[in-house]
Design an enzyme around this catalytic site. Structure first.
Site, PDB file in Angstrom:
ATOM      1  CB  SER A 122      -6.948  -8.977  -3.349  1.00  0.00           C
ATOM      2  OG  SER A 122      -7.074  -7.886  -2.789  1.00  0.00           O
ATOM      3  CG  ASP A 152      -2.871  -2.764  -7.590  1.00  0.00           C
ATOM      4  OD1 ASP A 152      -3.158  -2.558  -6.379  1.00  0.00           O
ATOM      5  OD2 ASP A 152      -2.987  -4.189  -8.058  1.00  0.00           O
ATOM      6  CG  HIS A 208      -3.628  -5.140  -4.112  1.00  0.00           C
ATOM      7  ND1 HIS A 208      -4.467  -4.956  -5.263  1.00  0.00           N
ATOM      8  CD2 HIS A 208      -4.485  -5.837  -3.107  1.00  0.00           C
ATOM      9  CE1 HIS A 208      -5.741  -5.530  -5.069  1.00  0.00           C
ATOM     10  NE2 HIS A 208      -5.716  -6.066  -4.031  1.00  0.00           N
TER      11      HIS A 208
END
Length: 365
Positions: free
Chosen positions: A38, A330, A333
């Site tokens: 991600s 978040d 990340h």
């Protein structure tokens, strides 16, 4: 004199590529191929129907051009975007699944590169059990072989090899494997020691890199694991301090990875690489944040609860208005600001941030 039309055809496409395929002066490489999780996913998970690991909702993308979510786990651009900019591309290579969803024909793949990265992916299959579905690294390479075959059809074998030898292969992976080992209910810690686990991670990644080399990869940008123990999700499980055990074994993995890459370079013909030390860069962010313009290193920008890490960044969450001063967007990340500074550091930086050369030097190697 007899003519071998098959050889003539391959030679013609080789000449066509060398003399006619001129990318812009600003473009430093002919293509960029991205593998990982991600941290560099630019939308592949949007096309996974049952995956929970998606960023296709607000507040993600609030600072991305257009202000809409794109599948990036960020308030804006991520590291893949900034590397693409540095090498002269207008945008990141498109997600692989967006291309195959549009066409059943293999000629859907652009010659300038593709992204295979997927949120929740790990070096090992199955690291995405929490999120139900992602594209693990082994599967990403299977997808790449499809693109490889298409490239050979477009250019011919010789020209395709030249094209790939000058292209950039970026691999950002490993964090989810570490999170999987150190989660509170993990069975892995009962079955294996941390040292055995990180050794097996390194060995598994080595096998993947060798397979990529077999299919034309020569120039690799490979990241280590960052200070995962210092992300908001981990701090929230303690007294807001870093999980030092997770950090210690991230460093152990990184050391093993660097040793493996040194040996692999001598084993694989034509291989060049830039190992970029995510851990050292982000440790600097956390230890001396004001140097980089940060004021918040513990809390996420988007989320709810303690450190905004008890509930992830979802539409009902609140988010900070000054995203530039946060290291973390978040639970896991970095913000766009942190990703930008990271890429600036490793693209032109010196050791210990980039070994044995920085990304810019790798391009010209």
């Amino acid at each position: 004199m007899a003519y071998n039309f098959s050889q003539m055809n391959s030679f013609f496409f080789f000449l066509l590529f060398v003399f006619c395929f001129n990318f812009s002066d600003a473009q430093k490489v002919p293509a960029m191929y991205v593998f990982g999780d991600s941290l560099v996913d630019v939308g592949n998970n949007n096309y996974l129907k049952i995956s929970l690991a998606k960023a296709d909702f607000r507040h993600n993308g609030i600072d991305f051009p257009g202000g809409t979510p794109t599948g990036r786990f960020s308030n804006g651009k991520n590291a893949a975007d900034f590397i693409a900019e540095k090498v002269g591309f207008v945008a990141s290579p498109p997600p692989y699944l967006s291309l195959v969803s549009k066409s059943s024909n293999s000629d859907a793949f652009p010659i300038t590169g593709v992204s295979f990265a997927s949120g929740g992916a790990g070096i090992f299959d199955g690291t995405d059990e929490l999120f139900k579905q992602s594209i693990p690294l082994n599967r990403q390479v299977v997808h790449y072989t499809t693109v490889y075959d298409d490239l050979v059809q477009q250019l011919g074998s010789s020209a395709a090899q030249v094209h790939l030898s000058k292209s950039l292969f970026t691999v950002v992976i490993g964090s989810n494997d570490m999170f999987e080992f150190f989660k509170s209910d993990s069975d892995l810690a009962k079955r294996t020691t941390p040292q055995q686990y990180v050794d097996s991670m390194v060995l598994a990644l080595k096998r993947v890199l060798k397979r990529m080399h077999y299919f034309g990869a020569r120039k690799y940008v490979i990241t280590g694991i960052g200070a995962v123990g210092c992300c908001p999700s981990q701090r929230n499980q303690t007294t807001e301090e870093c999980n030092e055990e997770a950090n210690t074994w991230s460093v152990k993995y990184n050391e093993g990875l660097k040793t493996m890459l040194q040996g692999l370079k001598s084993e694989l013909k034509g291989m060049e690489y830039s190992y970029v030390d995510v851990y050292k860069v982000f440790a600097r962010f956390i230890e001396t944040p004001s140097t980089y313009g940060f004021t918040e290193v513990k809390s996420a920008c988007c989320g709810l609860g303690n450190l905004k890490a008890q509930i992830p960044c979802v539409p009902i969450s609140t988010y900070c208005f000054n995203r530039r001063n946060h290291v973390f967007w978040d639970l896991y990340h970095p913000t766009e600001a942190a990703a930008r500074i990271f890429v600036d550091t490793v693209f032109y930086g010196t050791q210990p941030f980039a070994i044995p050369m920085n990304v810019n030097q790798l391009i010209t190697a």
